[in-house]
Design a protein around this motif. Structure first.
Motif, short mmCIF file in Angstrom:
data_model
loop_
_atom_site.label_atom_id
_atom_site.label_comp_id
_atom_site.label_asym_id
_atom_site.label_seq_id
_atom_site.Cartn_x
_atom_site.Cartn_y
_atom_site.Cartn_z
N ILE A 115 -35.68 0.01 21.03
CA ILE A 115 -36.68 -0.55 20.12
C ILE A 115 -38.01 -0.64 20.85
O ILE A 115 -38.05 -0.71 22.09
N LEU A 116 -39.09 -0.57 20.12
CA LEU A 116 -40.41 -0.78 20.71
C LEU A 116 -41.18 -1.76 19.87
O LEU A 116 -40.96 -1.89 18.66
N ASP A 117 -42.07 -2.49 20.52
CA ASP A 117 -42.89 -3.49 19.82
C ASP A 117 -44.16 -2.84 19.30
O ASP A 117 -44.84 -2.09 20.01
N THR A 118 -44.48 -3.13 18.05
CA THR A 118 -45.68 -2.59 17.42
C THR A 118 -46.63 -3.74 17.09
O THR A 118 -46.33 -4.91 17.31
N HIS A 148 -38.04 0.98 15.18
CA HIS A 148 -37.32 2.13 15.76
C HIS A 148 -37.13 3.18 14.68
O HIS A 148 -37.43 2.95 13.51
N GLY A 149 -36.64 4.33 15.05
CA GLY A 149 -36.39 5.41 14.09
C GLY A 149 -36.87 6.76 14.54
O GLY A 149 -36.46 7.78 13.99
N SER A 150 -37.76 6.81 15.55
CA SER A 150 -38.36 8.08 15.95
C SER A 150 -37.87 8.53 17.32
O SER A 150 -36.76 8.18 17.74
N TRP A 151 -38.73 9.26 18.04
CA TRP A 151 -38.29 10.06 19.18
C TRP A 151 -38.64 9.51 20.56
O TRP A 151 -38.33 10.14 21.55
N THR A 152 -39.34 8.38 20.66
CA THR A 152 -39.75 7.94 21.98
C THR A 152 -38.53 7.59 22.84
O THR A 152 -37.46 7.25 22.33
N SER A 153 -38.72 7.63 24.15
CA SER A 153 -37.61 7.30 25.05
C SER A 153 -37.17 5.85 24.87
O SER A 153 -35.99 5.52 25.04
N ALA A 154 -38.11 4.96 24.52
CA ALA A 154 -37.74 3.56 24.28
C ALA A 154 -36.75 3.43 23.13
O ALA A 154 -35.91 2.53 23.11
N GLU A 155 -36.83 4.33 22.16
CA GLU A 155 -35.93 4.32 21.01
C GLU A 155 -34.64 5.11 21.26
O GLU A 155 -33.58 4.75 20.76
N ARG A 156 -34.73 6.19 22.02
CA ARG A 156 -33.62 7.14 22.12
C ARG A 156 -32.68 6.91 23.29
O ARG A 156 -31.50 7.27 23.22
N ILE A 157 -33.17 6.33 24.39
CA ILE A 157 -32.33 6.20 25.57
C ILE A 157 -31.68 4.83 25.59
O ILE A 157 -32.36 3.80 25.54
N ASP A 206 -26.71 -3.81 19.27
CA ASP A 206 -27.71 -3.22 18.37
C ASP A 206 -29.12 -3.44 18.95
O ASP A 206 -29.54 -4.56 19.21
N GLY A 207 -29.85 -2.33 19.16
CA GLY A 207 -31.24 -2.41 19.58
C GLY A 207 -31.48 -2.54 21.07
O GLY A 207 -32.63 -2.72 21.48
N LEU A 208 -30.43 -2.44 21.89
CA LEU A 208 -30.61 -2.61 23.33
C LEU A 208 -30.96 -1.27 23.97
O LEU A 208 -30.09 -0.50 24.38
N GLY A 209 -32.24 -0.97 24.10
CA GLY A 209 -32.68 0.25 24.77
C GLY A 209 -32.56 0.13 26.27
O GLY A 209 -32.64 -0.97 26.84
N ALA A 210 -32.37 1.27 26.94
CA ALA A 210 -32.26 1.27 28.39
C ALA A 210 -33.54 0.78 29.05
O ALA A 210 -33.50 0.09 30.08
N GLU A 211 -34.70 1.11 28.48
CA GLU A 211 -35.96 0.68 29.08
C GLU A 211 -36.12 -0.83 28.97
O GLU A 211 -36.58 -1.48 29.92
#
Length: 376
Positions: free
Chosen positions: A247-250, A356-365, A47-52
């Protein structure tokens, strides 16, 4: 809308194809991932492991990094949130079919916004809210043992009952113990498919961010468990590791408080979704096109707001069944960059770093890594 995919090979399909491909491989049938025939197949869902994020921390995950070669990434799907993504994985369908369209969604029958991870437990949602049969149920019909392995406290939840329907649940406290449980499954008679769930990285990222030492420690634990497992895999056993989303850090300077914008909520009856993609359900007679325009004007390039009809036309949720359509907001507001859409009157969750939840590559890939027979 063109959604940018990062440079480099990305496997076709998405989460909906992963588990179905594994079952097809166990049955000796062609499959979207082109997995070879095998007797035992497992999907490890981190869970939450993005490719980036994995690439950025590859020095802490040498086993996973070594498998990150050609076509070792894929697009997870939308929305990039656990409830929707796990249902896609275990049913082989998109949110527009299985019906879990976000972290929270409006129940058209009651007009109440319900949490799709916890609503099955408090009686807000019936089991039939998740509308599609699971891969586990199909496996049982085909004479294939189907197991789900995860933390013990998830064994009896309503969400587990909904998306893991038909699976034998094996509880295991630690990451390493979950892999050990799978090794015991494949030592038994008959073919099998398995689902191993690892929530620890997502929990750490929400609390401290994916750049935190805590997140990295969990990544190291996953890598070590995979390394130990594949060292002893028998012939005919394969493992595919992927994630539901990245996931991305905000940070507080990226918080957008929609309730303080004059008039912005005048036509809004209910808000569902998540902080990175709000779903607005409007009052009777309100114009979705006008509301979307107001939100775009209020936040400029920090969001993209569009109507439900536009989102369906752009296949955000895949093909949408008429029964699912009312669950989707009349207007969707997707955050760009690292922005987060919040209500200042509801401070719970404002300190959450990983989002997370939107369209950035950090979230989607997400990774799509193959080991053992699955890598043949």
């Amino acid at each position: 809308m063109a959604h940018t995919i990062p440079a480099g090979p990305v496997a076709p399909g998405g989460l909906r194809d992963v588990f179905t491909s594994c079952l097809a491989a166990v049955l000796g049938r062609p499959n979207p991932l082109r997995l070879p025939p095998m007797r035992h197949a497992a999907v490890v869902l981190v869970d939450g492991l993005g490719a980036e994020a994995l690439a950025a921390r590859s020095g802490h995950a040498r086993t996973l990094a070594a498998a990150s070669g050609k076509r070792a990434r894929m697009v997870s799907g939308f929305p990039t949130t656990t409830a929707a993504a796990l249902a896609s994985l275990t049913t082989g369908t998109d949110p527009g079919q299985h019906g879990l369209v976000g972290y929270s969604a409006l129940d058209p029958a009651t007009g109440v916004v319900v949490n799709q991870l916890h609503g099955f437990d408090d009686g807000s949602l019936p089991d039939a809210w998740q509308r599609c049969p699971t891969v586990f149920e199909q496996a049982a019909r085909e004479g294939v043992r189907a197991v789900a392995i995860g933390p013990r406290h998830y064994a009896t939840t309503g969400f587990t009952r909904s998306v893991l329907r038909g699976a034998e649940y094996l509880g295991a406290r630690t990451i390493a113990a979950r892999f050990e449980a799978w090794q015991q499954v494949i030592a038994g008679p008959g073919p099998s498919i398995a689902y191993l769930y690892v929530p620890e990285l997502d929990v750490a990222a929400h609390a401290a961010g994916w750049r935190s030492p805590r997140w990295t420690e969990h990544l190291e634990a996953v890598d070590a468990a995979v390394a130990d497992c594949i060292a002893g895999l028998p012939a005919g056993a394969g493992l595919v590791l992927t994630a539901d989303h990245g996931i991305l850090d905000t940070s507080p300077d990226r918080h957008l408080f929609y309730d303080i914008v004059p008039g912005l909520l005048d036509d809004v009856a209910a808000i569902a979704g998540e902080p990175r993609c709000r779903q607005l359900h409007l009052r009777a007679g309100a114009d979705p096109v006008a509301v979307a325009a107001d939100w775009n004007e209020a936040f400029g390039g920090a969001v993209r707001a569009l109507t439900r009809a536009q989102a369906i036309g752009e296949q955000w949720f895949g093909t949408v069944d008429p029964h699912v359509e009312p669950r989707i907001g009349d207007v969707l507001v997707a955050a760009t960059g690292r922005w987060v859409l919040l209500d200042s009157r509801r401070p719970k969750g404002h300190g959450m770093i990983g989002q997370h939840g939107s369209w950035t590559s950090a979230e989607r890939i997400v990774p799509l890594l193959r080991f053992g027979a699955a890598a043949s």
